[in-house]
Design a protein around this motif. Sequence first.
Motif, PDB file in Angstrom:
ATOM      1  N   GLU A 185       0.834  -1.208   0.000  1.00  0.00           N
ATOM      2  CA  GLU A 185       0.000   0.000   0.000  1.00  0.00           C
ATOM      3  C   GLU A 185       0.869   1.259   0.000  1.00  0.00           C
ATOM      4  O   GLU A 185       0.583   2.225  -0.709  1.00  0.00           O
ATOM      5  N   ILE A 186       1.913   1.240   0.800  1.00  0.00           N
ATOM      6  CA  ILE A 186       2.816   2.389   0.885  1.00  0.00           C
ATOM      7  C   ILE A 186       3.511   2.618  -0.451  1.00  0.00           C
ATOM      8  O   ILE A 186       3.584   3.740  -0.943  1.00  0.00           O
ATOM      9  N   ARG A 187       4.007   1.548  -1.041  1.00  0.00           N
ATOM     10  CA  ARG A 187       4.706   1.661  -2.324  1.00  0.00           C
ATOM     11  C   ARG A 187       3.786   2.226  -3.402  1.00  0.00           C
ATOM     12  O   ARG A 187       4.152   3.150  -4.129  1.00  0.00           O
ATOM     13  N   GLN A 188       2.566   1.718  -3.486  1.00  0.00           N
ATOM     14  CA  GLN A 188       1.616   2.208  -4.479  1.00  0.00           C
ATOM     15  C   GLN A 188       1.247   3.665  -4.231  1.00  0.00           C
ATOM     16  O   GLN A 188       1.175   4.465  -5.165  1.00  0.00           O
ATOM     17  N   GLY A 189       1.004   4.017  -2.981  1.00  0.00           N
ATOM     18  CA  GLY A 189       0.635   5.385  -2.644  1.00  0.00           C
ATOM     19  C   GLY A 189       1.744   6.376  -2.960  1.00  0.00           C
ATOM     20  O   GLY A 189       1.492   7.464  -3.498  1.00  0.00           O
ATOM     21  N   LEU A 190       2.976   6.004  -2.654  1.00  0.00           N
ATOM     22  CA  LEU A 190       4.096   6.901  -2.934  1.00  0.00           C
ATOM     23  C   LEU A 190       4.378   7.013  -4.427  1.00  0.00           C
ATOM     24  O   LEU A 190       4.731   8.087  -4.917  1.00  0.00           O
ATOM     25  N   GLU A 191       4.203   5.924  -5.168  1.00  0.00           N
ATOM     26  CA  GLU A 191       4.374   5.988  -6.617  1.00  0.00           C
ATOM     27  C   GLU A 191       3.322   6.889  -7.257  1.00  0.00           C
ATOM     28  O   GLU A 191       3.633   7.676  -8.153  1.00  0.00           O
ATOM     29  N   GLN A 192       2.082   6.793  -6.786  1.00  0.00           N
ATOM     30  CA  GLN A 192       1.028   7.662  -7.304  1.00  0.00           C
ATOM     31  C   GLN A 192       1.326   9.121  -6.995  1.00  0.00           C
ATOM     32  O   GLN A 192       1.131   9.996  -7.841  1.00  0.00           O
ATOM     33  N   LYS A 193       1.801   9.387  -5.803  1.00  0.00           N
ATOM     34  CA  LYS A 193       2.121  10.759  -5.415  1.00  0.00           C
ATOM     35  C   LYS A 193       3.275  11.296  -6.251  1.00  0.00           C
ATOM     36  O   LYS A 193       3.261  12.444  -6.698  1.00  0.00           O
ATOM     37  N   LEU A 194       4.287  10.468  -6.483  1.00  0.00           N
ATOM     38  CA  LEU A 194       5.422  10.893  -7.299  1.00  0.00           C
ATOM     39  C   LEU A 194       4.983  11.193  -8.727  1.00  0.00           C
ATOM     40  O   LEU A 194       5.387  12.207  -9.300  1.00  0.00           O
ATOM     41  N   ASP A 195       4.142  10.338  -9.296  1.00  0.00           N
ATOM     42  CA  ASP A 195       3.622  10.591 -10.644  1.00  0.00           C
ATOM     43  C   ASP A 195       2.850  11.905 -10.691  1.00  0.00           C
ATOM     44  O   ASP A 195       2.979  12.681 -11.636  1.00  0.00           O
ATOM     45  N   SER A 196       2.063  12.160  -9.673  1.00  0.00           N
ATOM     46  CA  SER A 196       1.302  13.397  -9.603  1.00  0.00           C
ATOM     47  C   SER A 196       2.227  14.614  -9.541  1.00  0.00           C
ATOM     48  O   SER A 196       1.992  15.627 -10.213  1.00  0.00           O
ATOM     49  N   LEU A 197       3.293  14.522  -8.754  1.00  0.00           N
ATOM     50  CA  LEU A 197       4.248  15.628  -8.654  1.00  0.00           C
ATOM     51  C   LEU A 197       4.965  15.884  -9.977  1.00  0.00           C
ATOM     52  O   LEU A 197       5.161  17.034 -10.378  1.00  0.00           O
ATOM     53  N   VAL A 198       5.335  14.812 -10.665  1.00  0.00           N
ATOM     54  CA  VAL A 198       6.009  14.947 -11.962  1.00  0.00           C
ATOM     55  C   VAL A 198       5.078  15.600 -12.970  1.00  0.00           C
ATOM     56  O   VAL A 198       5.477  16.513 -13.699  1.00  0.00           O
ATOM     57  N   ARG A 199       3.809  15.154 -13.011  1.00  0.00           N
ATOM     58  CA  ARG A 199       2.845  15.758 -13.936  1.00  0.00           C
ATOM     59  C   ARG A 199       2.643  17.238 -13.620  1.00  0.00           C
ATOM     60  O   ARG A 199       2.561  18.068 -14.528  1.00  0.00           O
ATOM     61  N   HIS A 200       2.599  17.577 -12.359  1.00  0.00           N
ATOM     62  CA  HIS A 200       2.426  18.979 -11.971  1.00  0.00           C
ATOM     63  C   HIS A 200       3.620  19.826 -12.414  1.00  0.00           C
ATOM     64  O   HIS A 200       3.451  20.937 -12.926  1.00  0.00           O
ATOM     65  N   GLU A 201       4.824  19.303 -12.232  1.00  0.00           N
ATOM     66  CA  GLU A 201       6.025  20.036 -12.651  1.00  0.00           C
ATOM     67  C   GLU A 201       6.050  20.235 -14.167  1.00  0.00           C
ATOM     68  O   GLU A 201       6.407  21.310 -14.655  1.00  0.00           O
ATOM     69  N   LEU A 202       5.673  19.203 -14.917  1.00  0.00           N
ATOM     70  CA  LEU A 202       5.641  19.320 -16.379  1.00  0.00           C
ATOM     71  C   LEU A 202       4.597  20.351 -16.816  1.00  0.00           C
ATOM     72  O   LEU A 202       4.841  21.136 -17.734  1.00  0.00           O
ATOM     73  N   TYR A 203       3.447  20.347 -16.168  1.00  0.00           N
ATOM     74  CA  TYR A 203       2.408  21.313 -16.510  1.00  0.00           C
ATOM     75  C   TYR A 203       2.870  22.731 -16.191  1.00  0.00           C
ATOM     76  O   TYR A 203       2.659  23.654 -16.987  1.00  0.00           O
ATOM     77  N   ALA A 204       3.516  22.909 -15.048  1.00  0.00           N
ATOM     78  CA  ALA A 204       4.019  24.240 -14.674  1.00  0.00           C
ATOM     79  C   ALA A 204       5.086  24.699 -15.660  1.00  0.00           C
ATOM     80  O   ALA A 204       5.121  25.873 -16.052  1.00  0.00           O
ATOM     81  N   LYS A 205       5.941  23.776 -16.085  1.00  0.00           N
ATOM     82  CA  LYS A 205       6.978  24.118 -17.070  1.00  0.00           C
ATOM     83  C   LYS A 205       6.325  24.511 -18.390  1.00  0.00           C
ATOM     84  O   LYS A 205       6.751  25.466 -19.041  1.00  0.00           O
ATOM     85  N   TYR A 206       5.274  23.803 -18.775  1.00  0.00           N
ATOM     86  CA  TYR A 206       4.547  24.108 -20.011  1.00  0.00           C
ATOM     87  C   TYR A 206       3.935  25.503 -19.946  1.00  0.00           C
ATOM     88  O   TYR A 206       4.009  26.281 -20.892  1.00  0.00           O
ATOM     89  N   LYS A 207       3.369  25.863 -18.817  1.00  0.00           N
ATOM     90  CA  LYS A 207       2.705  27.154 -18.686  1.00  0.00           C
ATOM     91  C   LYS A 207       3.669  28.324 -18.530  1.00  0.00           C
ATOM     92  O   LYS A 207       3.315  29.457 -18.838  1.00  0.00           O
TER      93      LYS A 207
END
Length: 77
Positions: free
Chosen positions: A28-50
Motif C-alpha cells: 500500500e505504501i509503495r503504491q501510494g508513494l508511486e502515485q504521489k510521485l507521478d502526480s508531482l512529476v505531472r504537476h512540474e511538467l504542466y508548470a513548465k509548459y505554462k
Amino acid sequence: MKNVQISYELFVSLLRYHLMEDDDCLNEIRQGLEQKLDSLVRHELYAKYKTASTQEEREKARREYLEKRGVPDSFRW
C-alpha cells in the motif's frame, strides 16, 4: 522547501509500518508513494509548459505532459 500532502490512508499506513513495524502494508505504501510521485512529476511538467519562455520549450513541455498523462496522439491537437 515545498510541502507535499498525502492521503490519510497513506499516512496511517506509514505510521503502521514505522511505529508498529507492520510489514503487511508495504505494498500500500509503495503504491501510494508511486502515485504521489507521478502526480508531482505531472504537476512540474504542466508548470513548465505554462511558464516556458520560448515556444519551442513550451511545445516540448506540452508533449511531455501529454505523454505522462497517457493522452493518445490521435486525441491531441
